[in-house]
Write a protein that holds these residues in place. Structure first.
Motif, short mmCIF file in Angstrom:
data_model
loop_
_atom_site.label_atom_id
_atom_site.label_comp_id
_atom_site.label_asym_id
_atom_site.label_seq_id
_atom_site.Cartn_x
_atom_site.Cartn_y
_atom_site.Cartn_z
N THR A 112 -2.33 6.69 -2.16
CA THR A 112 -2.81 6.28 -0.84
C THR A 112 -4.15 5.57 -0.93
OG1 THR A 112 -1.63 8.11 0.18
CG2 THR A 112 -3.42 7.14 1.46
N THR B 252 3.29 11.84 3.86
CA THR B 252 3.93 11.13 2.75
C THR B 252 5.16 11.89 2.26
OG1 THR B 252 2.44 12.22 1.20
CG2 THR B 252 1.81 10.04 1.93
N ILE C 80 4.93 7.76 5.34
CA ILE C 80 5.44 7.04 4.17
C ILE C 80 6.73 7.72 3.72
CG2 ILE C 80 4.87 6.14 1.87
CD1 ILE C 80 2.83 5.33 4.06
N VAL D 294 1.48 -0.82 -2.17
CA VAL D 294 1.29 -1.62 -0.95
C VAL D 294 1.61 -3.10 -1.21
CG1 VAL D 294 -1.17 -2.13 -1.25
CG2 VAL D 294 -0.27 -1.81 1.05
N TYR E 189 2.95 1.61 4.01
CA TYR E 189 1.53 1.61 3.66
C TYR E 189 0.81 0.43 4.32
CZ TYR E 189 0.95 5.53 0.46
OH TYR E 189 0.82 6.79 -0.08
#
Lengths: 88, 269
Positions: free
Chosen positions: B19, B180, B210, B227, B238
């Motif tokens: 992240t 996530t 996510i 990303v 993302y």
């Protein structure tokens, strides 16, 4: 949803709802504990010491509870005295 | 002054570094001068996820100790001009991150950058508290799973009490939730906490969801922040996260299980 899911959903509610329930209880408890003033353990200890000067009580005889709602704070003291036979 | 964003979670393995890399790359791609710092002294991994592990010469601790200056330690990303990485040291002891030293580095960086992304180590020990102490924003990375949600809630308590903003009675750190490894199929089958369940428990501003995706492992295998993989659901999610952080109002995507063919619909998949 598939045709068979109709039968399936009755049979098995899934573990997620159990997880959610457990978490809600746990998180509420954690938060209540987190918001307690930091002097509580010491307060409990000192009160216990004072009481033990006069009465023979167990180490866990004093419980201190702290609760908070929107506009009030509660400090609850609970002291369990031994039955008459135990008193000196 | 740069805005300082800490990526935190309490629990390990939930996707903090992924992240942090995604957030930093996403911000930089949108033209913001961004630096991402690895606070995981002793177990550094951000350089690996960013694909710059072979270019590390000096690190965060070297800078704090005055053994190197910032420009020597910062690694410029080869894919994006406005992104820099400050790696953690591999060997030194964790106490090397002093509050004073970290504060000085952040202050110096703040003069030249728009955003400073801090990749926090797991746990609630020294490195993690250092990563969050100076933060303006916190992204709490959470998996839809009991221990992760609980640890995130504990993190919120620490963010609210042990930060510079809390100590100086400033406006509190802005807290955001990033969910996530989300699996809509499992949520639909009642096997996994849903976004709404987690939101109900933590009640935070939801920055993104996510989906569980093979693309995340592929990206870290290759050292390319996920990303950048705009073909994958995780990459797109993302990107949405970064845009939402910057104030765009985007609907959440990938929350529903993919529809299957008629056969599996009838018999359940």
């Amino acid at each position: 949803m598939g045709l068979l899911d109709v039968f399936r959903s009755n049979r098995n509610k899934g573990s997620a709802s159990v997880a959610k329930e457990r978490l809600q209880i746990l998180v509420a408890h954690d938060r209540a504990f987190r918001n307690r003033p930091s002097y509580l353990p010491k307060l409990q200890q000192e009160i216990l010491e004072v009481i033990r000067k006069y009465v023979e009580v167990d180490l866990d005889a004093v419980s201190v509870n702290y609760e908070q709602d929107e506009d009030q704070e509660f400090l609850e003291l609970n002291i369990v005295l031994p039955d008459a036979a135990g008193r000196t | 002054m740069a805005r300082i964003i800490v990526i935190t979670s309490g629990k390990g393995g939930v996707g903090k570094t992924t992240t942090a890399a995604a957030m930093a790359m996403g911000l930089a791609q949108r033209g913001h001068r961004t630096v991402v710092i690895d606070f995981d002294v002793g177990l550094r991994n951000l350089d690996l996820i960013m694909g710059c592990e072979r270019r590390v010469v000096y690190d965060f601790v070297n800078v704090i100790n005055g053994e190197a200056n910032l420009n020597q330690a910062l690694i410029r990303d080869k894919r994006c001009d406005s992104l820099y990485v400050l790696p953690a040291s591999q060997t030194r002891d964790k106490e090397a991150l002093t509050q004073e030293g970290v504060g000085k580095v952040l202050e110096d960086l703040g003069k030249g950058y728009d955003y400073i992304v801090c990749d926090s180590p797991a746990g609630i020990e020294h490195g993690a508290t250092m990563a969050m102490y100076f933060a303006d924003d916190a992204v709490v990375v959470t998996n839809p799973e009991v221990s992760s949600v609980r640890d995130s809630d504990r993190m919120l308590g620490i963010l609210a009490s042990k930060s510079r903003r809390a100590e100086q009675n400033d406006e509190p750190i802005k807290e955001h939730l990033l969910l996530t490894r989300y699996s809509p199929e499992r949520v639909e089958r009642g096997e996994m906490l849903s976004v709404n369940d987690v939101q109900e428990i933590l009640s935070l501003n939801l920055l993104g969801v996510i989906p569980e995706s093979q693309a995340v492992l592929n990206a870290s295998n290759a050292g390319i922040p996920v990303v950048l993989d705009n073909e994958s659901n995780a990459g797109m999610a993302y990107n949405d996260m970064v845009s939402r952080y910057l104030g765009e109002d985007l609907p959440m995507r990938f929350l529903d299980a993919e529809r299957k063919g008629i056969f599996s619909r009838i018999f359940g998949g």
